[in-house]
Design a protein around this motif. Structure first.
Motif, short mmCIF file in Angstrom:
data_model
loop_
_atom_site.label_atom_id
_atom_site.label_comp_id
_atom_site.label_asym_id
_atom_site.label_seq_id
_atom_site.Cartn_x
_atom_site.Cartn_y
_atom_site.Cartn_z
N PHE A 96 -14.10 1.23 4.40
CA PHE A 96 -13.37 1.90 3.32
C PHE A 96 -13.82 1.38 1.95
O PHE A 96 -14.12 2.17 1.04
CB PHE A 96 -11.86 1.69 3.47
N ASP A 152 -15.75 3.16 -1.17
CA ASP A 152 -15.15 3.12 -2.50
C ASP A 152 -16.15 2.61 -3.54
O ASP A 152 -16.19 3.11 -4.67
CB ASP A 152 -13.92 2.21 -2.46
N ALA A 203 -12.58 -1.42 9.80
CA ALA A 203 -12.39 -0.19 9.03
C ALA A 203 -12.19 -0.48 7.55
O ALA A 203 -12.58 0.31 6.69
CB ALA A 203 -11.20 0.59 9.59
N GLN A 204 -11.57 -1.62 7.25
CA GLN A 204 -11.35 -1.99 5.85
C GLN A 204 -12.69 -2.18 5.12
O GLN A 204 -12.84 -1.72 3.98
CB GLN A 204 -10.54 -3.29 5.77
N ARG A 228 -4.89 3.80 9.13
CA ARG A 228 -4.18 2.54 8.89
C ARG A 228 -2.67 2.75 8.82
O ARG A 228 -1.89 1.92 9.30
CB ARG A 228 -4.69 1.93 7.56
N LYS A 248 -12.77 8.56 3.75
CA LYS A 248 -11.82 7.59 3.19
C LYS A 248 -10.39 7.97 3.54
O LYS A 248 -9.58 7.12 3.92
CB LYS A 248 -12.00 7.50 1.68
N GLU A 249 -10.08 9.26 3.43
CA GLU A 249 -8.73 9.73 3.78
C GLU A 249 -8.44 9.49 5.25
O GLU A 249 -7.33 9.07 5.62
CB GLU A 249 -8.61 11.22 3.44
N TYR A 250 -9.42 9.73 6.09
CA TYR A 250 -9.25 9.47 7.53
C TYR A 250 -8.92 8.00 7.77
O TYR A 250 -7.99 7.67 8.54
CB TYR A 250 -10.51 9.87 8.30
N LEU A 251 -9.66 7.10 7.12
CA LEU A 251 -9.43 5.67 7.33
C LEU A 251 -8.06 5.24 6.83
O LEU A 251 -7.38 4.41 7.46
CB LEU A 251 -10.53 4.88 6.62
N VAL A 252 -7.63 5.80 5.69
CA VAL A 252 -6.30 5.47 5.16
C VAL A 252 -5.21 5.93 6.12
O VAL A 252 -4.28 5.17 6.44
CB VAL A 252 -6.12 6.10 3.78
#
Length: 345
Positions: free
Chosen positions: A197, A201, A193-194, A340, A333-337
């Motif tokens: 992301f 970005d 996932a990183q 985490r 991106k918000e979902y992945l953050v």
């Protein structure tokens, strides 16, 4: 043993990116390959080619992404090319070989014109005296397996070495003329996932529309192309010689939309408490994909009629794609953050 075949995936989904497609045929044939693939191929990039030339769209991915996944070794011929291939397969390694498809029966280019390009050998059969190979544009299919006669293989490889070694030297680090590829273990088989992301970005690169060398990435590829088609309405027409690249661009964008939808579906399968967020993001990409389908249809219509009034309509579809994906990317991106941070409550 007088025959052996290694596993291959026959539809990796990147037929316009030959380097990746062959290597993904190996990786996706094994458990863990899917999660690795969903961690990559997130962004498209576009670069202007100057007046009179169609823009060039590519996947952002660098060719060294297979470090740690695949090992590639240039083959030095000792006992003969065929023996080297058979030994590699016996040792669970694949062989990427370059041939001139003008001389390969069943090829789109057979007897028509020179086309030096790779093929992936994944097996052999001594009884039938042939290699098991995957290649492009064989027997009317974009990417398909076929059998290559032993005698023809050795003669063709010798022909390529004699006549093409220096003509095609720029492919040296792409596997030319012959390279042995094997999987490296242990696999990095978890979804990264990183990596997704940071790819999202990096994708916020907006182009300078007026520049011949304009460059854009991520959702801004759609914005750039919207501006390009609107400009062509005023300055055009787009020359017939650019239609091939135009169609490749559209096909590549369709591949990217499909990969994004598959990636989101894969993330949904991993479970979690916020599936509705992923469904909203998926809806944006589904609508963007529908706009692309309309743009492809109108592009083919233009290529038949040269009706320049189609250009603003194509431009509008790309503008809509941009607006949709400009919303989808920050949501993803918000979902992945949040995913985490979820472990911390």
């Amino acid at each position: 043993m007088n025959q052996r075949q290694l596993p291959v995936h026959l539809n990796p989904g990147l037929s316009t990116e030959c380097y990746h497609n062959y290597r993904l045929s190996i990786l996706l044939a094994f458990p863990g390959g899917e999660s690795w693939a969903h961690s990559h191929f997130v962004n498209l990039t576009v670069r202007g080619q100057g007046d009179g030339y169609f823009p060039m769209v590519r996947f952002e991915e660098h060719l060294d992404i297979y470090d740690g996944m695949l090992e590639e070794q240039t083959v030095e011929c000792g006992a003969g090319w065929l023996d080297a291939v058979r030994q590699a397969v016996d040792e669970e390694a694949y062989m990427l070989v370059y041939v001139n498809w003008r001389h390969i029966p069943g090829s789109r280019y057979h007897g028509v014109r020179d086309m030096v390009h790779e093929a992936l050998v994944y097996g052999y059969d001594d009884e039938r005296q042939c290699l098991n190979v995957i290649g492009f544009d064989m027997h009317g299919k974009m990417y398909s397996p076929f059998q290559l006669d032993y005698t023809l293989f050795e003669a063709e490889l010798e022909r390529v070495l004699q006549h093409e070694l220096h003509q095609q030297r720029w492919f040296a680090y792409y596997g030319f003329p012959l390279v042995r590829i094997r999987r490296l273990l242990p696999w990095r088989d978890a979804f990264n996932a990183q990596a997704v992301f940071f790819a999202l970005d990096r994708g916020s690169i907006r182009s300078e529309q007026a520049s011949e060398s304009a460059y854009a990435a991520g959702c801004y590829v759609n914005e750039y192309l919207g501006g390009y088609f609107l400009r062509m309405h005023q300055e055009g027409p787009i020359g017939q010689g650019e239609f091939g690249l135009w169609n490749i661009l559209m096909h590549k964008m369709a591949q990217h939309k499909r990969l994004m939808l598959q990636r989101i579906d894969y993330m949904r399968q991993q479970g979690g408490t916020r599936e509705q967020e992923l469904l909203r993001i998926r809806d944006f990409y589904t609508k963007s994909n529908a706009c692309l389908s309309k743009a492809r249809s109108m592009s083919l219509q233009y290529q038949r009629s040269c009706d320049r009034e189609l250009m603003p309509l194509i431009s509008e579809m790309f503008r809509k794609m941009f607006e949709l994906e400009k919303r989808a990317v920050p949501m993803l991106k918000e979902y992945l953050v949040r995913q985490r941070l979820e472990a911390f409550g």
